[in-house]
Design a protein around this motif. Structure first.
Motif, PDB file in Angstrom:
ATOM      1  N   LEU A 260     -36.247  20.275 -22.630  1.00 49.05           N
ATOM      2  CA  LEU A 260     -36.249  19.535 -21.239  1.00 49.05           C
ATOM      3  C   LEU A 260     -37.396  18.612 -21.121  1.00 49.05           C
ATOM      4  O   LEU A 260     -37.150  17.277 -20.584  1.00 49.05           O
ATOM      5  N   LEU A 261     -38.557  19.084 -21.713  1.00 51.85           N
ATOM      6  CA  LEU A 261     -39.539  17.867 -21.670  1.00 51.85           C
ATOM      7  C   LEU A 261     -39.297  16.633 -22.673  1.00 51.85           C
ATOM      8  O   LEU A 261     -39.641  15.455 -22.155  1.00 51.85           O
ATOM      9  N   ASP A 262     -38.890  17.174 -23.616  1.00 50.06           N
ATOM     10  CA  ASP A 262     -38.439  15.991 -24.764  1.00 50.06           C
ATOM     11  C   ASP A 262     -37.513  14.823 -24.185  1.00 50.06           C
ATOM     12  O   ASP A 262     -37.689  13.737 -24.185  1.00 50.06           O
ATOM     13  N   CYS A 263     -36.521  15.788 -23.477  1.00 50.86           N
ATOM     14  CA  CYS A 263     -35.461  14.850 -22.912  1.00 50.86           C
ATOM     15  C   CYS A 263     -36.004  14.126 -21.664  1.00 50.86           C
ATOM     16  O   CYS A 263     -35.802  12.855 -21.697  1.00 50.86           O
ATOM     17  N   GLY A 264     -36.727  14.710 -20.877  1.00 53.87           N
ATOM     18  CA  GLY A 264     -37.531  14.134 -19.889  1.00 53.87           C
ATOM     19  C   GLY A 264     -38.191  12.629 -20.206  1.00 53.87           C
ATOM     20  O   GLY A 264     -38.136  11.763 -19.579  1.00 53.87           O
ATOM     21  N   ALA A 265     -38.980  12.826 -21.631  1.00 55.71           N
ATOM     22  CA  ALA A 265     -39.747  11.752 -21.999  1.00 55.71           C
ATOM     23  C   ALA A 265     -38.807  10.642 -22.666  1.00 55.71           C
ATOM     24  O   ALA A 265     -39.406   9.569 -22.878  1.00 55.71           O
ATOM     25  N   SER A 266     -37.575  11.001 -22.854  1.00 59.01           N
ATOM     26  CA  SER A 266     -36.846   9.951 -23.584  1.00 59.01           C
ATOM     27  C   SER A 266     -36.034   8.892 -22.707  1.00 59.01           C
ATOM     28  O   SER A 266     -36.196   9.161 -21.497  1.00 59.01           O
ATOM     29  N   ASP A 267     -35.219   8.268 -22.939  1.00 58.80           N
ATOM     30  CA  ASP A 267     -34.530   7.325 -22.299  1.00 58.80           C
ATOM     31  C   ASP A 267     -32.973   7.845 -21.842  1.00 58.80           C
ATOM     32  O   ASP A 267     -32.292   7.167 -21.319  1.00 58.80           O
ATOM     33  N   ARG A 268     -32.688   9.079 -22.400  1.00 64.50           N
ATOM     34  CA  ARG A 268     -31.647   9.749 -22.016  1.00 64.50           C
ATOM     35  C   ARG A 268     -31.287   9.879 -20.658  1.00 64.50           C
ATOM     36  O   ARG A 268     -32.258   9.980 -19.867  1.00 64.50           O
ATOM     37  N   ALA A 269     -30.031   9.719 -20.436  1.00 68.78           N
ATOM     38  CA  ALA A 269     -29.668   9.810 -18.776  1.00 68.78           C
ATOM     39  C   ALA A 269     -29.953  11.195 -18.214  1.00 68.78           C
ATOM     40  O   ALA A 269     -30.096  12.152 -18.882  1.00 68.78           O
ATOM     41  N   LYS A 270     -30.451  11.272 -16.812  1.00 68.27           N
ATOM     42  CA  LYS A 270     -31.044  12.427 -16.149  1.00 68.27           C
ATOM     43  C   LYS A 270     -29.831  13.603 -16.518  1.00 68.27           C
ATOM     44  O   LYS A 270     -30.178  14.713 -16.702  1.00 68.27           O
ATOM     45  N   ALA A 271     -28.743  13.055 -16.310  1.00 73.87           N
ATOM     46  CA  ALA A 271     -27.523  14.034 -16.226  1.00 73.87           C
ATOM     47  C   ALA A 271     -27.348  14.790 -17.726  1.00 73.87           C
ATOM     48  O   ALA A 271     -26.963  15.899 -17.739  1.00 73.87           O
ATOM     49  N   GLU A 272     -28.039  14.105 -18.605  1.00 78.61           N
ATOM     50  CA  GLU A 272     -27.566  14.697 -20.034  1.00 78.61           C
ATOM     51  C   GLU A 272     -28.917  15.812 -20.171  1.00 78.61           C
ATOM     52  O   GLU A 272     -28.705  16.801 -20.856  1.00 78.61           O
ATOM     53  N   CYS A 273     -30.084  15.350 -19.542  1.00 79.62           N
ATOM     54  CA  CYS A 273     -31.110  16.369 -19.616  1.00 79.62           C
ATOM     55  C   CYS A 273     -30.718  17.721 -18.667  1.00 79.62           C
ATOM     56  O   CYS A 273     -31.027  18.750 -19.140  1.00 79.62           O
ATOM     57  N   VAL A 274     -30.159  17.384 -17.744  1.00 80.27           N
ATOM     58  CA  VAL A 274     -29.761  18.532 -16.845  1.00 80.27           C
ATOM     59  C   VAL A 274     -28.883  19.524 -17.815  1.00 80.27           C
ATOM     60  O   VAL A 274     -28.933  20.630 -17.743  1.00 80.27           O
ATOM     61  N   ALA A 275     -27.771  18.928 -18.375  1.00 74.20           N
ATOM     62  CA  ALA A 275     -26.886  19.479 -19.031  1.00 74.20           C
ATOM     63  C   ALA A 275     -27.237  20.278 -20.263  1.00 74.20           C
ATOM     64  O   ALA A 275     -27.050  21.620 -20.852  1.00 74.20           O
ATOM     65  N   GLY A 276     -28.340  19.594 -21.022  1.00 69.98           N
ATOM     66  CA  GLY A 276     -29.084  20.347 -21.782  1.00 69.98           C
ATOM     67  C   GLY A 276     -29.701  21.701 -21.669  1.00 69.98           C
ATOM     68  O   GLY A 276     -29.772  22.363 -22.208  1.00 69.98           O
ATOM     69  N   TRP A 277     -30.600  21.466 -20.462  1.00 69.53           N
ATOM     70  CA  TRP A 277     -31.102  22.874 -19.889  1.00 69.53           C
ATOM     71  C   TRP A 277     -30.026  23.840 -19.631  1.00 69.53           C
ATOM     72  O   TRP A 277     -30.084  24.947 -20.018  1.00 69.53           O
ATOM     73  N   ARG A 278     -29.042  23.459 -18.824  1.00 63.59           N
ATOM     74  CA  ARG A 278     -27.889  24.497 -18.835  1.00 63.59           C
ATOM     75  C   ARG A 278     -27.351  25.070 -20.017  1.00 63.59           C
ATOM     76  O   ARG A 278     -26.982  26.109 -20.071  1.00 63.59           O
ATOM     77  N   ARG A 279     -27.284  24.141 -21.093  1.00 62.08           N
ATOM     78  CA  ARG A 279     -26.851  24.554 -22.297  1.00 62.08           C
ATOM     79  C   ARG A 279     -27.979  25.708 -23.114  1.00 62.08           C
ATOM     80  O   ARG A 279     -27.439  26.909 -23.248  1.00 62.08           O
ATOM     81  N   ASP A 280     -29.097  25.276 -23.059  1.00 63.81           N
ATOM     82  CA  ASP A 280     -30.171  25.795 -23.779  1.00 63.81           C
ATOM     83  C   ASP A 280     -30.612  27.169 -23.009  1.00 63.81           C
ATOM     84  O   ASP A 280     -30.939  28.305 -23.360  1.00 63.81           O
TER      85      ASP A 280
END
Ligand SMILES: [Zn+2]
Length: 319
Positions: A260-280
């Motif tokens: 989640l932190l790595d995604c937050g620090a990247s330029d990936r879309a917020k929805a992608e980070c949220v979906a990543g948390w939901r999955r992990d």
């Protein structure tokens, strides 16, 4: 077809995931409630000590307080010490009433409450009072909000009588525990406990289902605290919210947090980070709480993981 897939998925998860770990003798977990539309209660943990009971965290709502008092009465032993893992009101609002019932109980906590009283809690109070004056607090939430104001009106109930200022072994109520201080994590200084003899960790909100509550978090300091917990030998971990975890579950949670932190620090879309948390973190998200998780994770990505330098300075040490 969908049914077959669902059955296969259920079989897959049943074989891949180990049985829910059980809390060892001498420990008793009272799980906090997590209901939509109101503030959660943090978990509370009773620890048997030679002199009486040690209570870790006191919850938010009166129903949680009543469960704590009922357990202590049923055990027929006094609460000789309260430990607050951190000052968030879902873990400390019951302090006043528990300490009134057991006036000799010492309160172990970090001194982070001082900064909170002039910072986050002062800002919360101002916005609550504004909302009350404007009639923006729904009737269903009024009691909870007034209870939070009452807790803020009695800061001495939140201040430690035995401040935890460093990590090390500590004798509490005649029981030897290791008390650990995590700087700049979920709050400016979080406390977590380890009991080498029981191979058990009480993690407070450093480990949280269904989503890390980052309202006052320094995300990178929190990540370092998780590394310290991972370096501690334990077989069972009691999180700040949610069910007990064995080591593989904790490691899965830590991985989800790091992603989640790595995604937050990247330029990936917020929805992608949220979906990543939901999955992990899927195994830590109870059915029916998905919308709550999406909303909170999205909020924390905006407000903490992608915050302005000014906001960051509120919760992280100077760079
Ligand atoms: Zn909490």
């Amino acid at each position: 077809m969908r049914l077959v897939v669902a059955i296969l998925a259920a079989i897959g998860s049943a074989t891949a995931v180990s049985a829910q770990p059980t809390v060892p003798a001498g420990y008793h977990l009272i799980e906090g409630a997590l209901e939509p539309g109101r503030g959660p209660d943090g978990n509370s943990v009773f620890i048997e000590a030679p002199d009486g009971l040690i209570l870790v965290d006191t919850g938010r709502h009166p129903a949680h307080r009543d469960r704590l008092l009922a357990y202590a009465r049923a055990r027929g032993r006094p609460i000789v010490a309260i430990v607050n893992t951190h000052w968030h009101l879902d873990h400390t609002t019951g302090n006043g009433e528990l300490r009134a019932a057991y006036p000799r109980a010492e309160l172990y906590a970090s001194n982070a409450i001082e900064g909170a009283l002039t910072g986050f809690l002062a800002r919360s109070r101002a916005s609550i009072e504004q909302a009350l004056a404007a009639g923006r607090i729904p009737q269903a939430n009024r009691a909870e909000v007034l209870r939070a104001l009452d807790a803020m009106d009695h800061p001495d109930m939140l201040r430690p009588t035995r401040p935890v200022t460093r990590s090390g072994p500590l004798n509490i109520g005649g029981r030897r525990l290791r008390v650990n201080l995590a700087p700049y994590a979920a709050t400016q200084a979080d406390v977590w406990l380890s009991d080498p003899a029981a191979r058990l960790v009480v993690a407070g909100d450093l480990v949280v289902a269904p989503v890390p509550f980052m309202d006052t978090a320094c995300p990178e300091g929190w990540r370092r605290a998780l590394d310290e917990i991972a370096a501690t030998p334990f077989t069972i971990l009691l999180p700040g919210h949610g069910a007990p975890m064995d080591r593989p579950r904790f490691l899965a949670w830590r991985r989800a947090y790091g992603n989640l932190l790595d995604c937050g620090a990247s330029d990936r879309a917020k929805a992608e980070c949220v979906a990543g948390w939901r999955r992990d973190a899927a195994q830590f998200i109870p059915a029916g709480r998905e919308a709550m998780v999406d909303e909170l994770a999205g909020y924390y990505i905006d407000s903490r993981l992608r915050s302005s330098p000014e906001e960051r300075r509120l919760y992280c040490p100077p760079a």
